[in-house]
Design an enzyme around this catalytic site. Sequence first.
Site, PDB file in Angstrom:
ATOM      1  N   HIS A  38       0.881  -0.994   0.057  1.00  0.00           N
ATOM      2  CA  HIS A  38       0.009  -0.020   0.088  1.00  0.00           C
ATOM      3  C   HIS A  38       1.043   1.309  -0.023  1.00  0.00           C
ATOM      4  O   HIS A  38       2.000   1.206   0.589  1.00  0.00           O
ATOM      5  CB  HIS A  38      -0.779   0.089   1.151  1.00  0.00           C
ATOM      6  CG  HIS A  38      -2.220  -0.586   1.162  1.00  0.00           C
ATOM      7  ND1 HIS A  38      -3.494   0.218   1.176  1.00  0.00           N
ATOM      8  CD2 HIS A  38      -2.635  -1.847   0.658  1.00  0.00           C
ATOM      9  CE1 HIS A  38      -4.395  -0.888   0.893  1.00  0.00           C
ATOM     10  NE2 HIS A  38      -3.954  -2.017   0.597  1.00  0.00           N
ATOM     11  N   GLU A 106      -6.221  -0.323  -6.169  1.00  0.00           N
ATOM     12  CA  GLU A 106      -7.376   0.352  -5.632  1.00  0.00           C
ATOM     13  C   GLU A 106      -6.896   1.836  -5.745  1.00  0.00           C
ATOM     14  O   GLU A 106      -5.752   2.340  -5.746  1.00  0.00           O
ATOM     15  CB  GLU A 106      -7.655   0.413  -4.011  1.00  0.00           C
ATOM     16  CG  GLU A 106      -7.767  -1.217  -3.447  1.00  0.00           C
ATOM     17  CD  GLU A 106      -6.543  -1.977  -3.048  1.00  0.00           C
ATOM     18  OE1 GLU A 106      -5.352  -1.405  -3.285  1.00  0.00           O
ATOM     19  OE2 GLU A 106      -6.762  -3.154  -2.859  1.00  0.00           O
TER      20      GLU A 106
END
Length: 318
Positions: A38, A106
Amino acid sequence: MSSFGYFLACEEFTPAQLLEQARRASDAGFTRLAISDHFHPWNEAQGNSPLVWSMIGALSQTVDLPVTTLVTCPTVRLHPAVTAQAAATSSRLLEGRFALGVGTGEALNEHVLGDRWPSFDERADMLEEAVAVMRELFTGRQVSHRGPHYTVDNARLYTTPHGRLPIHVSGFGPKAAELAGRIGDGFVTMGPDEDAIGRFRDAGGEGKPVLGGLKVCWDTDRDRAVDTAHRIWPTEHLPGELAQILPTPAHFEQASQLVTRDQVAQDVPCGNDVEEHVTAVRAYVDAGFEEVYVGQIGPDQEAFFTAYREKVLPALAG
């Protein structure tokens, strides 16, 4: 036969904490590691986000367990050629014990360079092209590529993977499961969804591994465990495509106001009931997962590893 690994959540822990968890996981009897990739955490309560490739280098010098990314996105924030170099080096450092889990990503992480966030169908096309480019680069040959999404100009990896480097493809819907069956060496999905696994198998995944896992919160006080899971990881329970399209931790915090404490109490194994933890993990085994990864939510890592070493993992092996 399923194997059980520990999930290292880069969103929740510092680099030093992640390395200590890897050591404890090895000592507790977990046989492999997964690690998230991330740029941002999902919310401020998680509060971390170290670079996964630095972490994998450190892990290679800390433990002897296999490591898999669950998952990295090789399409927007990082070009597939750069991802291929990072993965090949990781494979070398881990002497072949590295697997590259990839997905369509994402917006939370991939928007940070100002790129447009494409629709799922376009992202799936980008991922398919990226996987093909990376596999070609893994051969060590010079590669030039002109595709609809990527250009590679006379690129060659001089540090190639240690043996064959598997690429496992993540999917949470029917189209993604079918894509994983068609182009992946394995399928990554976080829930024990037998229908998705069936689609993966029917699309070309027969004989390929299925990987995934769950988060738990081991604590002697179940109410405290539920509070911890609800505070730190309510984002796990957001419906539909919200996790793919919301752009910032602040947006996730707003959406997470819809996630109730009762919902978390129902969905997350919380507390110190060994059978509850065993049943939750065994659901993945029964659904056909070859690799099941468990991540502990919150600061009480020592109690979690002690319980899993002494009680949960032996029960799963029995």
